[in-house]
Scaffold this motif. Structure first.
Motif, PDB file in Angstrom:
ATOM      1  N   UNK A 704       0.830  -1.205   0.000  1.00  0.00           N
ATOM      2  CA  UNK A 704       0.000   0.000   0.000  1.00  0.00           C
ATOM      3  C   UNK A 704       0.867   1.258   0.000  1.00  0.00           C
ATOM      4  N   UNK A 705       1.943   1.211   0.698  1.00  0.00           N
ATOM      5  CA  UNK A 705       2.811   2.384   0.794  1.00  0.00           C
ATOM      6  C   UNK A 705       3.375   2.763  -0.573  1.00  0.00           C
ATOM      7  N   UNK A 706       3.830   1.777  -1.338  1.00  0.00           N
ATOM      8  CA  UNK A 706       4.368   2.058  -2.670  1.00  0.00           C
ATOM      9  C   UNK A 706       3.274   2.562  -3.610  1.00  0.00           C
ATOM     10  N   UNK A 707       2.110   1.946  -3.522  1.00  0.00           N
ATOM     11  CA  UNK A 707       0.996   2.386  -4.369  1.00  0.00           C
ATOM     12  C   UNK A 707       0.580   3.831  -4.055  1.00  0.00           C
ATOM     13  N   UNK A 708       0.538   4.161  -2.774  1.00  0.00           N
ATOM     14  CA  UNK A 708       0.136   5.508  -2.376  1.00  0.00           C
ATOM     15  C   UNK A 708       1.113   6.542  -2.925  1.00  0.00           C
ATOM     16  N   UNK A 709       2.396   6.239  -2.878  1.00  0.00           N
ATOM     17  CA  UNK A 709       3.382   7.186  -3.404  1.00  0.00           C
ATOM     18  C   UNK A 709       3.183   7.414  -4.900  1.00  0.00           C
ATOM     19  N   UNK A 710       2.876   6.363  -5.626  1.00  0.00           N
ATOM     20  CA  UNK A 710       2.639   6.531  -7.058  1.00  0.00           C
ATOM     21  C   UNK A 710       1.324   7.253  -7.326  1.00  0.00           C
ATOM     22  N   UNK A 711       0.298   6.974  -6.550  1.00  0.00           N
ATOM     23  CA  UNK A 711      -1.000   7.634  -6.729  1.00  0.00           C
ATOM     24  C   UNK A 711      -0.845   9.152  -6.584  1.00  0.00           C
ATOM     25  N   UNK A 712      -0.108   9.579  -5.589  1.00  0.00           N
ATOM     26  CA  UNK A 712       0.056  11.020  -5.368  1.00  0.00           C
ATOM     27  C   UNK A 712       0.798  11.676  -6.524  1.00  0.00           C
ATOM     28  N   UNK A 713       1.843  11.042  -7.002  1.00  0.00           N
ATOM     29  CA  UNK A 713       2.574  11.622  -8.124  1.00  0.00           C
ATOM     30  C   UNK A 713       1.702  11.613  -9.378  1.00  0.00           C
ATOM     31  N   UNK A 714       0.914  10.598  -9.552  1.00  0.00           N
ATOM     32  CA  UNK A 714       0.057  10.479 -10.731  1.00  0.00           C
ATOM     33  C   UNK A 714      -1.068  11.516 -10.728  1.00  0.00           C
ATOM     34  N   UNK A 715      -1.651  11.788  -9.574  1.00  0.00           N
ATOM     35  CA  UNK A 715      -2.785  12.705  -9.496  1.00  0.00           C
ATOM     36  C   UNK A 715      -2.361  14.143  -9.211  1.00  0.00           C
ATOM     37  N   UNK A 716      -1.454  14.339  -8.263  1.00  0.00           N
ATOM     38  CA  UNK A 716      -1.095  15.678  -7.819  1.00  0.00           C
ATOM     39  C   UNK A 716       0.292  16.105  -8.270  1.00  0.00           C
ATOM     40  N   UNK A 717       1.009  15.232  -8.964  1.00  0.00           N
ATOM     41  CA  UNK A 717       2.337  15.545  -9.520  1.00  0.00           C
ATOM     42  C   UNK A 717       3.366  15.851  -8.444  1.00  0.00           C
ATOM     43  N   UNK A 718       3.207  15.278  -7.275  1.00  0.00           N
ATOM     44  CA  UNK A 718       4.186  15.470  -6.203  1.00  0.00           C
ATOM     45  C   UNK A 718       4.210  14.234  -5.316  1.00  0.00           C
ATOM     46  N   UNK A 719       5.356  13.984  -4.675  1.00  0.00           N
ATOM     47  CA  UNK A 719       5.397  12.892  -3.700  1.00  0.00           C
ATOM     48  C   UNK A 719       4.528  13.236  -2.495  1.00  0.00           C
ATOM     49  N   UNK A 720       3.936  12.243  -1.864  1.00  0.00           N
ATOM     50  CA  UNK A 720       3.111  12.526  -0.684  1.00  0.00           C
ATOM     51  C   UNK A 720       3.972  12.862   0.525  1.00  0.00           C
ATOM     52  N   UNK A 721       3.406  13.626   1.438  1.00  0.00           N
ATOM     53  CA  UNK A 721       4.067  13.877   2.711  1.00  0.00           C
ATOM     54  C   UNK A 721       3.961  12.621   3.579  1.00  0.00           C
ATOM     55  N   UNK A 722       4.824  12.507   4.566  1.00  0.00           N
ATOM     56  CA  UNK A 722       4.832  11.324   5.431  1.00  0.00           C
ATOM     57  C   UNK A 722       3.474  11.117   6.088  1.00  0.00           C
ATOM     58  N   UNK A 723       2.872  12.208   6.543  1.00  0.00           N
ATOM     59  CA  UNK A 723       1.565  12.088   7.204  1.00  0.00           C
ATOM     60  C   UNK A 723       0.497  11.620   6.234  1.00  0.00           C
ATOM     61  N   UNK A 724       0.603  12.036   4.976  1.00  0.00           N
ATOM     62  CA  UNK A 724      -0.382  11.612   3.979  1.00  0.00           C
ATOM     63  C   UNK A 724      -0.242  10.119   3.680  1.00  0.00           C
ATOM     64  N   UNK A 725       0.998   9.626   3.610  1.00  0.00           N
ATOM     65  CA  UNK A 725       1.203   8.199   3.390  1.00  0.00           C
ATOM     66  C   UNK A 725       0.610   7.401   4.552  1.00  0.00           C
ATOM     67  N   UNK A 726       0.889   7.848   5.760  1.00  0.00           N
ATOM     68  CA  UNK A 726       0.398   7.131   6.935  1.00  0.00           C
ATOM     69  C   UNK A 726      -1.116   7.090   6.973  1.00  0.00           C
ATOM     70  N   UNK A 727      -1.758   8.216   6.679  1.00  0.00           N
ATOM     71  CA  UNK A 727      -3.223   8.270   6.702  1.00  0.00           C
ATOM     72  C   UNK A 727      -3.820   7.391   5.617  1.00  0.00           C
TER      73      UNK A 727
END
Length: 759
Positions: A704-727
């Motif tokens: 899930x952690x790897x998928x979340x990082x890709x989702x954020x870059x794909x949708x918002x064009x930026x890596x997620x913050x640590x708190x966003x990954x955790x949530x």
């Protein structure tokens, strides 16, 4: 007195006598008292000659008698109609002094004139009391009536110009300044007309002005302008109010000169004058998303974002911009913009056989942009187009732009940035354009001929555009034959063998033209910054001055000097320091909405938003052909016209393309948009498609952690913050259905302002 008037044997005098008796009975002693006082006032006043055009008409304008809400509207008011803002003095004189057997004027005893009785409220008046009997305005009307109510005459002095003093100023907050207006007349005289003028501020929340020309600045900073009008003449005062209070410590932290282009130097000079600091530059992730959306109308891919973030070369921004300008998406995105402005419309006709033409026209625009065709050549080919649509696609422009108002208003607004619609019926209320200007401009297109096409269609689909041997345009009010003349330009001398449109194109694209280059650079600036230096971007007039005239002039000069190279113009704008500023305000620029000390976020346009959702979810939109079928993977940005039924696009502000105004495209939020995001069948189809991105997420073996990082870059064009990954991971772990969990997470990100806005 009554007996003497009666013996004059005049129908008009008898009518006035009856009216005076009625007034005496109605008003009683109060009116007699006023009559006792006024002759003394009139005797004491300066007995200079009062002219109807330069004295009486400006007073009627100041009192709002000839405004659009009173007697100046098309139907008049209570049987009394005069020209809007006094632009037809002959008509006004006839209405005041001659209509209804002259009942409004009583030269034998001016105080008994209905014009004055109503203005002072002694006789019921829907507009209320406008004058006091002991005022200078009353005395002026009294003198005009007493002097014989002379009407307009060719030998009367005319107003050459008006001047404002003092000149443009920098104010403190909560300060004031009294303006003085001086009118210069054709007989060599000049006069203080401050009291007779009217005033209007374009930003009263920054600097307001009262009826006497007293400017009072408010408790916020910015740039404002005050229009002063006397008769037909207009002049403008500009003021600057610093955002900081007097005595505040001098601000620091401006970029060094080495970092600044000419664009930035002009902006920084204004920021210093306003006492504001720019926001900090954005990070690389925000910049690549911003510039990719602004140039190509698409999101950067995951790989593009990661490569750009890893690039350490100092010129990587310039390299990125150059790459984007060479992509086909750039041409498609700006072709959509110009298809709106040029009204490449497919709906509203009596036939459905329009698609072939709109596709050809759309392709011509796109190919011109891809080839970086010089802007002057692009406009010339469009305006002078002849022939059949299949052989010369820009001739299709004449399918939508085909009447006198269409020619004048579309060309003026699209290429000169002038909204001249008002001048079709009366003198423009906030600019110099008259009816003669309007119909002289229309005369340039009077010889545009049409033949062929479908006879049963409301608009022929395959007509031939050609130049007729003759054609005339008359001013419908005066009946005068109009000679072809551009707005603010010279009369064109043309024979039957000359095409006036070619002379228009030559005049328009000249580097000395005061409108052409300025309009284009302002339009492009507005595209990238969210508002123009002149705003609205296609409403250039003296009463709507640019917020930074030096910047606009310099951009326009460079654009013309570079051969109207649009790509070079885009490079200058997007490589500027100002374009890289964050949208997050600081304490000094939080209220700035004019001077670009921060980036102004803007919502993605309807087509870009739909394509962005399709790109994230990896499911293309299926558009109804109507007629025909669009190829699979068709992007909304590439649709040939607006006549493709798709509710999402309409809800999010797709324009109808009925005018050349960019204001037709709306980006304002609405409840229907929120409902569309929740209930859209198209979005639900994309979220549940078995071949889409959600299926890939749910079926892959990544954490899930790897998928979340890709989702954020794909949708918002930026890596997620640590708190966003955790949530996000916590949520995904809490859901039993992996498909539903990822579907909800991605949909939630697509519905955020961060995704829907360019920031």
């Amino acid at each position: 007195m009554f007996r003497l008037l009666y013996e004059q044997n005049s129908i008009t005098r008898n009518y006035q006598l009856i009216w005076m008796i009625v007034c005496l009975l109605v008003s009683g002693q109060g009116m007699l008292d006023a009559a006792d006082k006024t002759p003394a006032l009139a005797a004491d006043s300066a007995k200079r000659k009062v002219y109807f055009t330069t004295d009486v008409v400006p007073l009627l304008t100041r009192l709002n008698c000839n405004s659009g809400g009173c007697h100046g509207k098309s139907t008049g008011q209570n049987g009394f109609k005069i020209s809007l803002l006094g632009f037809d003095p002959a008509m006004d004189y006839s209405a005041i002094a001659r209509e209804s057997r002259g009942r409004r004027i009583f030269p034998g005893d001016p105080d008994r004139s209905l014009l004055l009785l109503k203005a002072t409220g002694l006789v019921p008046h829907g507009g209320g009391r406008l004058l006091e009997a002991d005022s200078a305005d009353y005395a002026l009307l009294y003198d005009w009536i007493e002097q014989g109510t002379a009407g307009p005459h060719p030998d009367d002095p005319e107003i050459n110009k008006i001047e404002l003093s003092p000149g443009n100023r920098v104010f403190q907050q909560r300060s004031s300044l009294k303006l003085q207006v001086t009118a210069h007349f054709s007989d060599g005289t000049q006069r203080d007309v401050t009291h007779q003028s009217i005033y209007e501020s374009n930003y009263p929340e920054i600097g307001k002005v009262d009826q006497e020309g007293l400017i009072t600045t408010q408790s916020r900073g910015g740039v404002f302008a005050v229009m002063a009008r006397f008769g037909e003449k207009i002049t403008v005062f500009q003021g600057v109010v610093p955002y900081h209070s007097k005595g505040q410590q001098k601000l620091t932290g401006y970029p060094s000169e080495e970092q600044l282009s000419k664009i930035d130097q002009r902006l920084v000079a204004q920021w210093k004058k306003l006492g504001i600091q720019p926001s900090k530059p954005v990070d690389d992730a925000t910049f690549i998303r911003r510039v990719t959306l602004d140039i190509c109308g698409t999101l950067p891919t995951v790989d593009e974002v990661r490569l750009y973030l890893a690039d350490s070369r100092p010129d990587k921004r310039e390299r990125l911009i150059d790459r984007l300008l060479e992509r086909p998406e750039y041409a498609s995105y700006f072709a959509l913009k110009w298809a709106d402005i040029l009204q490449n419309r497919g709906s509203g006709y009596g036939t459905r056989n329009q698609r072939a033409g709109t596709m050809l026209f759309s392709a011509w625009i796109r190919d011109s942009i891809a080839a970086n065709k010089p802007y002057d050549r692009f406009v010339t080919e469009l305006l002078t187009a002849t022939g059949r649509q299949a052989q010369n696609p820009p001739a299709i422009w004449y399918r939508s732009v085909r009447s006198t108002p269409d020619y004048v208003e579309s060309v003026a607004q699209a290429f000169l940035g002038v909204r001249v619609q008002c001048a079709q019926c009366h003198h423009h209320p906030a600019e110099r354009w008259s009816e003669d200007d309007y119909y002289s401009f229309a005369a340039i297109f009077s010889r545009v001929g049409r033949k062929g096409g479908f006879a049963d269609a409301e608009v022929p689909t395959n007509e031939v555009i050609y130049l007729k041997d003759e054609g005339e345009v008359h001013n419908p009010r005066s009946g005068k034959l109009m000679q072809p003349r551009p707005l603010g330009g010279p009369d064109f001398k043309v024979s039957r063998f000359d095409d006036p449109r070619r002379k228009l194109a030559k005049w328009m694209t000249s580097p000395e033209n005061p409108f052409f280059a300025r309009t284009m650079v302002n339009r492009m600036w507005g595209h990238f910054f969210g508002r123009g230096i002149i705003h609205p971007i296609d409403d250039a007039r003296s009463t709507n001055p640019p917020t930074n005239s030096v910047l606009l002039d310099e951009l326009a000069y460079d654009f013309a000097a570079n051969g109207y190279d649009v790509k070079q113009l885009i490079r200058e704008i997007t490589n500027s320091y100002a374009y890289r500023l964050s949208a997050n305000p600081n304490k000094t620029n939080a209220e700035d909405s004019q001077c670009f000390a921060r980036y102004y976020p803007k919502r993605l346009s309807a087509e870009v938003l739909l394509d962005g959702i399709s790109q994230v979810l990896d499911v293309p939109t299926v558009f109804p052909g109507g007629p025909g079928v669009f190829p699979e993977g068709m992007r909304a940005v590439n649709l040939p016209d607006e006549n493709v039924r798709f509710n999402f696009l309409d809800v999010f502000g797709r324009p109808a393309r009925t005018s050349a105004c960019e204001c037709e495209r709306t980006v304002d939020p609405a409840l229907s948009q929120a409902l569309e995001l929740v209930n859209s069948k198209e979005i639900q189809r994309k979220l549940t498609d078995k071949n889409g991105y959600i299926e890939l997420l749910a079926s892959n073996q990544k954490t899930h952690s790897d998928n979340v990082r890709e989702i954020f870059v794909r949708t918002l064009s930026r890596p997620p913050r640590t708190s966003e990954v955790e949530t996000a991971v916590k949520y995904l772990n809490s859901e039993k259905n992996r498909h539903e969990a990822y579907r909800s997470l991605v949909w939630a990100l697509l519905a955020t302002n961060e995704f829907m806005m360019n920031h």
